[in-house]
Write an enzyme that holds these catalytic residues in place. Structure first.
Site, PDB file in Angstrom:
ATOM      1  N   LYS A  17      33.078   6.201  45.057  1.00 49.60           N
ATOM      2  CA  LYS A  17      33.288   7.645  44.878  1.00 49.60           C
ATOM      3  C   LYS A  17      34.706   7.866  44.360  1.00 49.60           C
ATOM      4  CE  LYS A  17      32.617  11.782  47.821  1.00 49.60           C
ATOM      5  NZ  LYS A  17      32.175  12.198  49.181  1.00 49.60           N
ATOM      6  N   SER A  28      28.319  15.095  49.211  1.00 45.68           N
ATOM      7  CA  SER A  28      29.147  15.040  48.024  1.00 45.68           C
ATOM      8  C   SER A  28      29.227  13.650  47.390  1.00 45.68           C
ATOM      9  CB  SER A  28      30.559  15.523  48.367  1.00 45.68           C
ATOM     10  OG  SER A  28      31.168  14.672  49.317  1.00 45.68           O
ATOM     11  N   SER A  67      28.109  13.949  53.854  1.00 48.78           N
ATOM     12  CA  SER A  67      28.238  13.619  52.428  1.00 48.78           C
ATOM     13  C   SER A  67      27.865  12.194  52.039  1.00 48.78           C
ATOM     14  CB  SER A  67      29.661  13.920  51.947  1.00 48.78           C
ATOM     15  OG  SER A  67      29.818  15.311  51.753  1.00 48.78           O
TER      16      SER A  67
END
Lengths: 67, 456
Positions: free
Chosen positions: B77, B153, B177
């Site tokens: 990420k 996310s 997330s």
């Protein structure tokens, strides 16, 4: 159908709160964001109202700081 | 990624049946072929990946140990620092920042174990979302249906694994997330106990709840990555500093002695029927008939929301004051609203958190693993503001965290497992344990995978 309603703050009071507090924090709210900020702040304040009437007892929550 | 197992690849690399360079080259080709349709990667590090792979091959040729993850391709990420790369955290604002000078601790540990970093992955801006509908970098698309969200996310992380581009990715989880996108994309995801894995070098969001963890296509890949990342780190004041508690060697321990129950009440309502059917299929597979109810989950979500908004806004206050229009419209109004919250609400929320921790702690003295759905519905269409769930129209994005948010609120370890045969799209089930008991979660996930109840 929509979700059941919960206690929520008066929208006029939310608008007044933004008017008063944002300038004190030096946080200009762009006009394009104004409606969205009020809507989201109302959601957060409603979340606060949900916690208002819950007894949490003597829960100790001091952040731990070890010098 | 069907049939693929990254540790199988590692074994091949170590035995010189394939070179790490060939494995990296194949991963780069998969990314080039598939990513244009899915939009997972914000940076592909082809050159450095090939250099890292060559170093693995050189070590093996010289008879040195290349590490337990030798040649394993992974991506992170884009809120993790990667030396030489600007850490975007999903934002346009951070694109002005200089490149990171060193890797985040968990990235460095994976690379130190021989894993080969392929790139950085898309996310909701500053991790404030459940869908990865990022206005600056475009939405990440669900590999099972590109018209639908990947979840967020850590959406780029889940979709990159589900889309077969890399077998392992890192994400972060503040309110769900890692678990939400893992559920919607049909992969395994681990949110460890709060403080278990170092957050040093990861851009923070809600400092009371931020966790980092792996997403993978198999349980043993998830365990192998997790084991390598564990351990103390003086650079992260939240890291608990516990010794490594290896999970990979425990995967064949079975279920003996584990008390398993289904979470009732909040976790058994307000979702689509197939969500609860997925929980039941897992419960049936392990013979779990007991049901226990956790109280006050709506208040837990309310308090988590207040703490997240307050802490997130505080972290970005300078930019909110000076350049609010450079924030993603998907996050901007929520950050600005968070910046206006009174401190009394924040403190009240933290006090409620202490109460809720005690309440759930009592339940977990009597139960080793709780089962709950991960998301109340499968992947919704990109751009949908509302969705009808169990006959009620609700705001789509916040509802995705219905079942994940109360658990990260008190830092419990959770593995979300992709349940086999859910239709029409993937769905996850959360395996939840008491703090520091990740081992039990891995034991159960391994049994479920072995028996074909869950899998990618």
């Amino acid at each position: 159908m929509s979700e059941p309603t919960r206690p929520s703050p008066d929208p006029a009071n939310v608008a007044r709160y933004v008017d008063e507090i944002a300038p004190l924090l030096g946080l200009p709210i762009p006009p394009a964001c104004r409606e969205g900020v009020e809507r989201n702040l109302a959601v957060l304040l409603a979340a606060g109202l949900l916690l208002d009437d819950f007894p949490v007892g003597d829960a100790e929550t001091a952040p731990v700081f070890r010098p | 990624m069907k049939g693929a197992d990254a540790l199988g690849l590692v074994a091949d690399v170590r035995a010189r049946r394939v070179t790490a360079r060939e494995a990296a080259r194949e991963a780069i080709e998969r990314i080039r072929a598939r990513d244009p349709a899915l939009n997972c990667f914000t940076a592909v590090l082809a050159d450095s990946a090939l250099r890292d792979a060559d170093a693995v091959d050189t070590a093996i040729a010289a008879g040195r140990d290349p590490g337990p993850l030798a040649g394993l391709p992974f991506a992170v990420k884009n809120l993790f620092d990667v030396a030489g790369l600007t850490t975007l955290a999903g934002s346009k604002i951070n694109a002005d920042h200089p490149p990171a000078v060193k890797d985040a601790t968990v990235v460095a540990r994976l690379r130190g174990a021989g894993a080969v970093l392929l790139g950085a992955l898309n996310m909701d801006e500053y991790a404030f979302g459940f869908t990865t509908e990022n206005t600056h970098y475009g939405p990440t698309r669900n590999p099972h249906d590109p018209s639908r969200v990947a979840g967020g996310s850590s959406g780029g992380s889940a979709a990159a694994v589900a889309g077969g581009m890399v077998p392992l990715a890192l994400g972060s989880d503040t309110n769900g997330s890692i678990r939400v996108p893992a559920s919607l994309c049909g992969v395994f995801g681990l949110k460890p106990t709060y403080g278990r894995l170092s957050r040093a070098g990861a851009a923070l969001f809600g400092i009371s709840f931020d966790h980092v963890g792996p997403l993978a296509a198999s349980v043993r890949d998830l365990a192998a990555a997790y084991d390598v990342m564990q351990g103390p780190d003086a650079a992260d004041p939240v890291c608990a500093g516990l010794p490594v508690d290896p999970c990979l060697p425990r995967l064949d321990d079975g279920l003996d002695g584990l008390r398993i129950a289904v979470a009732d009440g909040h976790f058994a309502t307000r979702g689509e029927p197939e969500v609860f059917a997925a929980v039941e299929s897992v419960a049936k597979a392990v013979g779990a008939s007991r049901r226990v109810a956790i109280r006050e989950n709506d208040r837990a979500r309310a308090a988590a929301m207040i703490i997240t908004a307050s802490e997130g806004a505080s972290l970005h206050m300078d930019d909110l004051k000076s350049r609010p229009m450079d924030f993603d419209p998907m996050t901007r109004d929520r950050f600005l609203a968070g910046a206006l919250l009174p401190a009394s609400l924040y403190v009240r929320s933290q006090r409620f958190r202490a109460w809720y921790k005690e309440h759930v702690g009592e339940i977990l003295r009597d139960v080793d693993i709780l089962l709950a759905p991960t998301t109340p519905f499968s992947a919704p269409p990109i751009g949908a503001d509302t969705i009808e769930v169990a006959g009620i129209r609700v705001p789509m994005r916040p509802m995705l965290g219905l079942y994940t948010q109360p658990l990260s609120f008190i830092g419990l370890p959770v593995i979300t497992v992709p349940v086999a045969g859910t239709a029409p799209r993937p769905l996850g089930v959360q395996l939840i344990a008491a703090p520091w008991n990740e081992v039990s979660l891995f034991r159960m996930a391994a049994v479920l995978e072995r028996d074909g109840v869950v899998g990618v």
